[in-house]
Design a protein around this motif. Structure first.
Motif, PDB file in Angstrom:
ATOM      1  N   LEU A 154       0.804  -1.209   0.000  1.00  0.00           N
ATOM      2  CA  LEU A 154       0.000   0.000   0.000  1.00  0.00           C
ATOM      3  C   LEU A 154       0.846   1.272   0.000  1.00  0.00           C
ATOM      4  O   LEU A 154       0.305   2.362   0.119  1.00  0.00           O
ATOM      5  CB  LEU A 154      -0.966  -0.008   1.191  1.00  0.00           C
ATOM      6  CG  LEU A 154      -2.045  -1.088   1.102  1.00  0.00           C
ATOM      7  CD1 LEU A 154      -2.965  -1.033   2.316  1.00  0.00           C
ATOM      8  CD2 LEU A 154      -2.851  -0.970  -0.180  1.00  0.00           C
ATOM      9  N   THR A 155       2.159   1.123  -0.180  1.00  0.00           N
ATOM     10  CA  THR A 155       3.028   2.283  -0.341  1.00  0.00           C
ATOM     11  C   THR A 155       3.370   2.509  -1.807  1.00  0.00           C
ATOM     12  O   THR A 155       3.379   3.639  -2.281  1.00  0.00           O
ATOM     13  CB  THR A 155       4.318   2.128   0.487  1.00  0.00           C
ATOM     14  OG1 THR A 155       3.967   1.981   1.869  1.00  0.00           O
ATOM     15  CG2 THR A 155       5.231   3.336   0.331  1.00  0.00           C
ATOM     16  N   CYS A 156       3.633   1.410  -2.562  1.00  0.00           N
ATOM     17  CA  CYS A 156       4.106   1.583  -3.948  1.00  0.00           C
ATOM     18  C   CYS A 156       3.343   0.782  -4.998  1.00  0.00           C
ATOM     19  O   CYS A 156       3.588   0.958  -6.186  1.00  0.00           O
ATOM     20  CB  CYS A 156       5.591   1.252  -4.035  1.00  0.00           C
ATOM     21  SG  CYS A 156       5.956  -0.510  -3.896  1.00  0.00           S
ATOM     22  N   GLY A 157       2.454  -0.129  -4.601  1.00  0.00           N
ATOM     23  CA  GLY A 157       1.707  -0.913  -5.574  1.00  0.00           C
ATOM     24  C   GLY A 157       2.361  -2.223  -5.985  1.00  0.00           C
ATOM     25  O   GLY A 157       1.861  -2.918  -6.861  1.00  0.00           O
ATOM     26  N   HIS A 158       3.479  -2.589  -5.350  1.00  0.00           N
ATOM     27  CA  HIS A 158       4.124  -3.883  -5.629  1.00  0.00           C
ATOM     28  C   HIS A 158       3.149  -5.009  -5.294  1.00  0.00           C
ATOM     29  O   HIS A 158       2.461  -4.972  -4.278  1.00  0.00           O
ATOM     30  CB  HIS A 158       5.383  -4.016  -4.769  1.00  0.00           C
ATOM     31  CG  HIS A 158       6.019  -5.362  -4.841  1.00  0.00           C
ATOM     32  ND1 HIS A 158       5.696  -6.383  -3.959  1.00  0.00           N
ATOM     33  CD2 HIS A 158       6.949  -5.867  -5.675  1.00  0.00           C
ATOM     34  CE1 HIS A 158       6.418  -7.451  -4.257  1.00  0.00           C
ATOM     35  NE2 HIS A 158       7.187  -7.169  -5.290  1.00  0.00           N
ATOM     36  N   VAL A 159       3.086  -6.008  -6.154  1.00  0.00           N
ATOM     37  CA  VAL A 159       2.274  -7.203  -5.901  1.00  0.00           C
ATOM     38  C   VAL A 159       3.240  -8.339  -5.588  1.00  0.00           C
ATOM     39  O   VAL A 159       4.119  -8.663  -6.392  1.00  0.00           O
ATOM     40  CB  VAL A 159       1.396  -7.557  -7.120  1.00  0.00           C
ATOM     41  CG1 VAL A 159       0.634  -8.857  -6.859  1.00  0.00           C
ATOM     42  CG2 VAL A 159       0.437  -6.422  -7.438  1.00  0.00           C
ATOM     43  N   GLY A 160       3.084  -8.925  -4.390  1.00  0.00           N
ATOM     44  CA  GLY A 160       3.948 -10.022  -3.975  1.00  0.00           C
ATOM     45  C   GLY A 160       3.138 -11.193  -3.475  1.00  0.00           C
ATOM     46  O   GLY A 160       1.949 -11.067  -3.171  1.00  0.00           O
ATOM     47  N   CYS A 161       3.798 -12.330  -3.381  1.00  0.00           N
ATOM     48  CA  CYS A 161       3.133 -13.538  -2.898  1.00  0.00           C
ATOM     49  C   CYS A 161       3.194 -13.613  -1.372  1.00  0.00           C
ATOM     50  O   CYS A 161       4.076 -13.054  -0.735  1.00  0.00           O
ATOM     51  CB  CYS A 161       3.739 -14.779  -3.547  1.00  0.00           C
ATOM     52  SG  CYS A 161       5.528 -14.946  -3.387  1.00  0.00           S
ATOM     53  N   CYS A 162       2.230 -14.316  -0.799  1.00  0.00           N
ATOM     54  CA  CYS A 162       2.050 -14.388   0.647  1.00  0.00           C
ATOM     55  C   CYS A 162       3.079 -15.297   1.331  1.00  0.00           C
ATOM     56  O   CYS A 162       3.860 -15.984   0.678  1.00  0.00           O
ATOM     57  CB  CYS A 162       0.646 -14.887   0.955  1.00  0.00           C
ATOM     58  SG  CYS A 162       0.398 -16.630   0.553  1.00  0.00           S
ATOM     59  N   ASP A 163       3.029 -15.302   2.649  1.00  0.00           N
ATOM     60  CA  ASP A 163       3.944 -16.130   3.441  1.00  0.00           C
ATOM     61  C   ASP A 163       3.698 -17.625   3.263  1.00  0.00           C
ATOM     62  O   ASP A 163       4.565 -18.429   3.587  1.00  0.00           O
ATOM     63  CB  ASP A 163       3.848 -15.774   4.918  1.00  0.00           C
ATOM     64  CG  ASP A 163       4.533 -14.455   5.242  1.00  0.00           C
ATOM     65  OD1 ASP A 163       5.185 -13.872   4.363  1.00  0.00           O
ATOM     66  OD2 ASP A 163       4.411 -14.007   6.401  1.00  0.00           O
ATOM     67  N   SER A 164       2.534 -18.028   2.758  1.00  0.00           N
ATOM     68  CA  SER A 164       2.275 -19.440   2.489  1.00  0.00           C
ATOM     69  C   SER A 164       2.806 -19.865   1.124  1.00  0.00           C
ATOM     70  O   SER A 164       2.814 -21.050   0.806  1.00  0.00           O
ATOM     71  CB  SER A 164       0.767 -19.721   2.545  1.00  0.00           C
ATOM     72  OG  SER A 164       0.287 -19.491   3.854  1.00  0.00           O
ATOM     73  N   SER A 165       3.238 -18.901   0.330  1.00  0.00           N
ATOM     74  CA  SER A 165       3.826 -19.185  -0.981  1.00  0.00           C
ATOM     75  C   SER A 165       5.290 -19.564  -0.802  1.00  0.00           C
ATOM     76  O   SER A 165       5.930 -19.129   0.164  1.00  0.00           O
ATOM     77  CB  SER A 165       3.720 -17.955  -1.879  1.00  0.00           C
ATOM     78  OG  SER A 165       2.376 -17.622  -2.120  1.00  0.00           O
ATOM     79  N   PRO A 166       5.840 -20.347  -1.722  1.00  0.00           N
ATOM     80  CA  PRO A 166       7.233 -20.791  -1.568  1.00  0.00           C
ATOM     81  C   PRO A 166       8.255 -19.647  -1.449  1.00  0.00           C
ATOM     82  O   PRO A 166       9.199 -19.741  -0.680  1.00  0.00           O
ATOM     83  CB  PRO A 166       7.490 -21.621  -2.827  1.00  0.00           C
ATOM     84  CG  PRO A 166       6.146 -22.069  -3.280  1.00  0.00           C
ATOM     85  CD  PRO A 166       5.191 -20.968  -2.889  1.00  0.00           C
ATOM     86  N   MET A 167       8.050 -18.563  -2.176  1.00  0.00           N
ATOM     87  CA  MET A 167       9.069 -17.518  -2.232  1.00  0.00           C
ATOM     88  C   MET A 167       8.836 -16.338  -1.277  1.00  0.00           C
ATOM     89  O   MET A 167       9.737 -15.558  -1.037  1.00  0.00           O
ATOM     90  CB  MET A 167       9.196 -16.994  -3.672  1.00  0.00           C
ATOM     91  CG  MET A 167       9.476 -18.097  -4.686  1.00  0.00           C
ATOM     92  SD  MET A 167      11.024 -18.978  -4.410  1.00  0.00           S
ATOM     93  CE  MET A 167      12.176 -17.800  -5.052  1.00  0.00           C
TER      94      MET A 167
END
Length: 88
Positions: free
Chosen positions: A41-54
């Motif tokens: 919510l600062t820059c719009g980066h989309v990342g995977c959650c803590d349950s995702s491998p990475m």
């Protein structure tokens, strides 16, 4: 879901649009899978959650100092502060 605690990091929230609405920015580049998506919510980066491998959303927060994400999952509208480990 909201927290009853006031988190000082909510000041970092900006109006953002997902940079990669089709999926996790790093996973798309690397060809790796993800489970759920989180929007910085600062820059719009989309990342995977803590349950995702990475765990790219957490890595982004740690590497940039952008503390708050929001779930991008349908029907979910919660926000999470990685610094304080709570909902905001």
């Amino acid at each position: 879901m909201t927290s009853t605690h006031t988190d000082p990091h909510v000041a970092a929230i900006r109006p953002v649009a997902p940079r990669t609405p089709q999926g996790c920015e790093e996973c798309l580049r690397l060809g790796t899978p993800w489970l759920h998506l989180r929007l910085c919510l600062t820059c719009g980066h989309v990342g995977c959650c803590d349950s995702s491998p990475m765990r790219h959303a957490r890595a982004h927060a740690a590497g940039t100092g952008h503390p708050i994400v929001q779930s991008m999952e349908p029907g979910e509208n919660w926000r999470w502060c990685y610094v304080h480990q709570n909902f905001v």
